[in-house]
Write a protein that holds these residues in place. Structure first.
Motif, PDB file in Angstrom:
ATOM      1  N   LYS A  25       0.822  -1.208   0.000  1.00 52.26           N
ATOM      2  CA  LYS A  25       0.000   0.000   0.000  1.00 52.26           C
ATOM      3  C   LYS A  25       0.854   1.256   0.000  1.00 52.26           C
ATOM      4  CE  LYS A  25      -4.062  -1.930   2.255  1.00 52.26           C
ATOM      5  NZ  LYS A  25      -4.845  -1.965   3.480  1.00 52.26           N
ATOM      6  N   LYS A  26       2.036   1.170   0.635  1.00 52.63           N
ATOM      7  CA  LYS A  26       2.899   2.350   0.727  1.00 52.63           C
ATOM      8  C   LYS A  26       3.538   2.695  -0.617  1.00 52.63           C
ATOM      9  CE  LYS A  26       3.939   2.013   5.608  1.00 52.63           C
ATOM     10  NZ  LYS A  26       4.964   1.759   6.616  1.00 52.63           N
ATOM     11  N   SER A  27       3.938   1.709  -1.386  1.00 51.52           N
ATOM     12  CA  SER A  27       4.539   2.003  -2.684  1.00 51.52           C
ATOM     13  C   SER A  27       3.418   2.268  -3.689  1.00 51.52           C
ATOM     14  CB  SER A  27       5.414   0.839  -3.152  1.00 51.52           C
ATOM     15  OG  SER A  27       4.632  -0.305  -3.367  1.00 51.52           O
ATOM     16  N   THR A  28       3.613   3.277  -4.499  1.00 57.86           N
ATOM     17  CA  THR A  28       2.597   3.649  -5.463  1.00 57.86           C
ATOM     18  C   THR A  28       2.805   2.841  -6.734  1.00 57.86           C
ATOM     19  OG1 THR A  28       2.690   5.873  -4.583  1.00 57.86           O
ATOM     20  CG2 THR A  28       1.564   5.602  -6.678  1.00 57.86           C
ATOM     21  N   PRO A  29       1.882   1.971  -7.042  1.00 57.38           N
ATOM     22  CA  PRO A  29       2.054   1.166  -8.250  1.00 57.38           C
ATOM     23  C   PRO A  29       1.774   2.008  -9.500  1.00 57.38           C
ATOM     24  CG  PRO A  29      -0.042   0.650  -7.215  1.00 57.38           C
ATOM     25  CD  PRO A  29       0.664   1.644  -6.322  1.00 57.38           C
ATOM     26  N   LYS A  30       2.486   1.691 -10.568  1.00 58.15           N
ATOM     27  CA  LYS A  30       2.223   2.354 -11.849  1.00 58.15           C
ATOM     28  C   LYS A  30       0.911   1.835 -12.389  1.00 58.15           C
ATOM     29  CE  LYS A  30       6.945   2.348 -13.432  1.00 58.15           C
ATOM     30  NZ  LYS A  30       7.795   1.940 -14.520  1.00 58.15           N
ATOM     31  N   LYS A  31       0.177   2.713 -13.028  1.00 59.76           N
ATOM     32  CA  LYS A  31      -1.046   2.265 -13.679  1.00 59.76           C
ATOM     33  C   LYS A  31      -0.633   1.493 -14.922  1.00 59.76           C
ATOM     34  CE  LYS A  31      -4.080   5.831 -12.007  1.00 59.76           C
ATOM     35  NZ  LYS A  31      -5.074   6.812 -12.303  1.00 59.76           N
ATOM     36  N   GLU A  32      -1.432   0.538 -15.248  1.00 62.57           N
ATOM     37  CA  GLU A  32      -1.117  -0.295 -16.395  1.00 62.57           C
ATOM     38  C   GLU A  32      -1.039   0.557 -17.662  1.00 62.57           C
ATOM     39  OE1 GLU A  32      -3.027  -4.181 -18.442  1.00 62.57           O
ATOM     40  OE2 GLU A  32      -3.168  -4.024 -16.263  1.00 62.57           O
ATOM     41  N   GLY A  33       0.027   0.392 -18.413  1.00 59.33           N
ATOM     42  CA  GLY A  33       0.202   1.128 -19.659  1.00 59.33           C
ATOM     43  C   GLY A  33       0.951   2.441 -19.506  1.00 59.33           C
ATOM     44  N   GLU A  34       1.207   2.900 -18.276  1.00 59.61           N
ATOM     45  CA  GLU A  34       1.944   4.153 -18.076  1.00 59.61           C
ATOM     46  C   GLU A  34       3.438   3.884 -18.051  1.00 59.61           C
ATOM     47  OE1 GLU A  34       0.814   6.394 -14.655  1.00 59.61           O
ATOM     48  OE2 GLU A  34      -1.183   6.781 -15.402  1.00 59.61           O
ATOM     49  N   VAL A  35       4.168   4.776 -18.670  1.00 56.36           N
ATOM     50  CA  VAL A  35       5.619   4.691 -18.682  1.00 56.36           C
ATOM     51  C   VAL A  35       6.155   6.072 -18.323  1.00 56.36           C
ATOM     52  CG1 VAL A  35       7.652   4.254 -20.114  1.00 56.36           C
ATOM     53  CG2 VAL A  35       5.569   2.949 -20.497  1.00 56.36           C
ATOM     54  N   LEU A  36       7.077   6.138 -17.375  1.00 59.74           N
ATOM     55  CA  LEU A  36       7.684   7.410 -17.004  1.00 59.74           C
ATOM     56  C   LEU A  36       8.683   7.806 -18.077  1.00 59.74           C
ATOM     57  CD1 LEU A  36       7.892   9.617 -14.846  1.00 59.74           C
ATOM     58  CD2 LEU A  36       9.698   8.259 -13.769  1.00 59.74           C
ATOM     59  N   LEU A  37       8.542   9.011 -18.617  1.00 59.55           N
ATOM     60  CA  LEU A  37       9.398   9.475 -19.700  1.00 59.55           C
ATOM     61  C   LEU A  37      10.395  10.518 -19.194  1.00 59.55           C
ATOM     62  CD1 LEU A  37       6.716  10.010 -22.486  1.00 59.55           C
ATOM     63  CD2 LEU A  37       8.185   8.029 -22.135  1.00 59.55           C
ATOM     64  N   THR A  38      11.531  10.562 -19.827  1.00 61.33           N
ATOM     65  CA  THR A  38      12.517  11.595 -19.558  1.00 61.33           C
ATOM     66  C   THR A  38      12.401  12.615 -20.676  1.00 61.33           C
ATOM     67  OG1 THR A  38      13.997   9.993 -18.553  1.00 61.33           O
ATOM     68  CG2 THR A  38      14.969  12.066 -19.275  1.00 61.33           C
ATOM     69  N   GLN A  39      12.201  13.872 -20.303  1.00 67.64           N
ATOM     70  CA  GLN A  39      12.148  14.929 -21.310  1.00 67.64           C
ATOM     71  C   GLN A  39      13.416  15.752 -21.171  1.00 67.64           C
ATOM     72  OE1 GLN A  39       8.538  17.139 -21.639  1.00 67.64           O
ATOM     73  NE2 GLN A  39       9.427  18.603 -23.040  1.00 67.64           N
ATOM     74  N   TYR A  40      14.265  15.656 -22.153  1.00 65.11           N
ATOM     75  CA  TYR A  40      15.539  16.347 -22.134  1.00 65.11           C
ATOM     76  C   TYR A  40      15.344  17.840 -22.394  1.00 65.11           C
ATOM     77  CZ  TYR A  40      17.122  11.538 -22.616  1.00 65.11           C
ATOM     78  OH  TYR A  40      17.311  10.200 -22.427  1.00 65.11           O
ATOM     79  N   CYS A  41      16.331  18.621 -21.993  1.00 62.16           N
ATOM     80  CA  CYS A  41      16.356  20.074 -22.248  1.00 62.16           C
ATOM     81  C   CYS A  41      15.126  20.775 -21.681  1.00 62.16           C
ATOM     82  CB  CYS A  41      16.485  20.365 -23.732  1.00 62.16           C
ATOM     83  SG  CYS A  41      17.922  19.607 -24.511  1.00 62.16           S
ATOM     84  N   SER A  42      14.622  20.296 -20.562  1.00 64.40           N
ATOM     85  CA  SER A  42      13.431  20.857 -19.952  1.00 64.40           C
ATOM     86  C   SER A  42      13.634  20.911 -18.448  1.00 64.40           C
ATOM     87  CB  SER A  42      12.228  19.976 -20.293  1.00 64.40           C
ATOM     88  OG  SER A  42      11.046  20.535 -19.781  1.00 64.40           O
ATOM     89  N   GLY A  43      12.824  21.702 -17.789  1.00 70.29           N
ATOM     90  CA  GLY A  43      12.901  21.810 -16.338  1.00 70.29           C
ATOM     91  C   GLY A  43      13.417  23.167 -15.903  1.00 70.29           C
ATOM     92  N   PRO A  44      13.585  23.359 -14.612  1.00 66.80           N
ATOM     93  CA  PRO A  44      13.940  24.668 -14.056  1.00 66.80           C
ATOM     94  C   PRO A  44      15.199  25.314 -14.650  1.00 66.80           C
ATOM     95  CG  PRO A  44      13.347  23.157 -12.297  1.00 66.80           C
ATOM     96  CD  PRO A  44      13.377  22.354 -13.566  1.00 66.80           C
ATOM     97  N   ASP A  45      16.181  24.506 -15.045  1.00 69.60           N
ATOM     98  CA  ASP A  45      17.403  25.081 -15.630  1.00 69.60           C
ATOM     99  C   ASP A  45      17.146  25.718 -16.993  1.00 69.60           C
ATOM    100  OD1 ASP A  45      18.821  24.221 -13.444  1.00 69.60           O
ATOM    101  OD2 ASP A  45      19.643  22.443 -14.439  1.00 69.60           O
ATOM    102  N   TYR A  46      15.998  25.430 -17.572  1.00 71.35           N
ATOM    103  CA  TYR A  46      15.687  25.921 -18.913  1.00 71.35           C
ATOM    104  C   TYR A  46      14.501  26.885 -18.917  1.00 71.35           C
ATOM    105  CZ  TYR A  46      18.889  22.165 -19.853  1.00 71.35           C
ATOM    106  OH  TYR A  46      19.998  21.354 -19.845  1.00 71.35           O
ATOM    107  N   PHE A  47      14.118  27.399 -17.755  1.00 70.89           N
ATOM    108  CA  PHE A  47      13.047  28.395 -17.653  1.00 70.89           C
ATOM    109  C   PHE A  47      13.630  29.790 -17.847  1.00 70.89           C
ATOM    110  CE2 PHE A  47      10.485  25.664 -14.405  1.00 70.89           C
ATOM    111  CZ  PHE A  47      10.105  24.808 -15.415  1.00 70.89           C
ATOM    112  N   SER A  48      12.823  30.717 -18.351  1.00 71.20           N
ATOM    113  CA  SER A  48      13.241  32.119 -18.441  1.00 71.20           C
ATOM    114  C   SER A  48      13.484  32.640 -17.035  1.00 71.20           C
ATOM    115  CB  SER A  48      12.161  32.961 -19.122  1.00 71.20           C
ATOM    116  OG  SER A  48      12.027  32.597 -20.474  1.00 71.20           O
ATOM    117  N   ASN A  49      14.424  33.565 -16.935  1.00 69.42           N
ATOM    118  CA  ASN A  49      14.707  34.183 -15.645  1.00 69.42           C
ATOM    119  C   ASN A  49      14.995  35.661 -15.852  1.00 69.42           C
ATOM    120  OD1 ASN A  49      17.458  34.425 -16.463  1.00 69.42           O
ATOM    121  ND2 ASN A  49      17.936  32.414 -15.623  1.00 69.42           N
TER     122      ASN A  49
END
Length: 190
Positions: A25-49
């Motif tokens: 119950k403590k570990s969150t199971p992935k929903k069937e068919g979901e895959v965690l993706l890595t999106q390159y060149c994205s995130g806080p280091d790539y936000f306008s400042n």
């Protein structure tokens, strides 16, 4: 004695089941068919400042160069939109704070100059991240992040405004830069 052993065995079995079920119950199971993706060149280091306008995008194609062109085009489009929006706010606030007699005409000139400067400035964008992947379908996926210096943009904008004879009379670079910096500061806090 067998009965005590049976009760002890049942108690041990019950504890094992409850510990195992609590653990699940403590570990969150992935929903069937979901895959965690890595999106390159994205995130806080790539936000306008407060120093840079930044944008990122993804392009996908069977041809690697076409994927790159799609990603760069989408990133530049996003960057131009963000800059245009910011420059419109800066122009509005600058004109209001300066209280010119002919506000509407001056504002139109500022907006016109902003569009010209943005179009010229996009050629000065710097690529800060590039990644290429190949999908299972054989397509190339191109990730890109680009940036444009706010100071460079204001410098070009200043040069353009100084050339406009009608605006030159009313234009105050220091006041304009102050207004621009306040707007860039807001980006940092988004």
């Amino acid at each position: 004695m067998k009965r005590v052993f049976s009760i002890a065995s049942l108690a041990l079995l019950a504890m094992t089941i409850s510990v195992t079920s609590c653990k699940n119950k403590k570990s969150t199971p992935k929903k069937e068919g979901e895959v965690l993706l890595t999106q390159y060149c994205s995130g806080p280091d790539y936000f306008s400042n407060k120093k840079y306008f930044r944008a990122n995008a993804i392009g996908e194609s069977l041809d690697q160069m076409t994927a790159r062109k799609k990603a760069m085009s989408a990133a530049k489009e996003q960057l131009a939109g963000d800059i245009n929006t910011t420059m419109k706010v800066v122009g509005d606030n600058y004109v209001k704070s300066s209280e010119f007699n002919n506000k509407e005409e001056v504002l139109e000139r500022f907006e016109s100059n902003a569009r010209t400067v943005v179009n010229q400035s996009l050629s000065g964008t710097k690529t800060i991240c590039e990644k290429v992947t190949k999908t299972s379908e054989g397509k190339f996926k191109y990730y890109v992040a680009i940036e444009l210096s706010g100071d460079e943009l204001v410098g070009k904008y200043n040069e353009t405004l100084k050339k406009d004879e009608n605006l030159k009379i009313d234009y105050n670079y220091e006041k304009f830069k102050e207004t621009f910096d306040k707007e860039m500061e807001k980006m940092e806090n988004r």
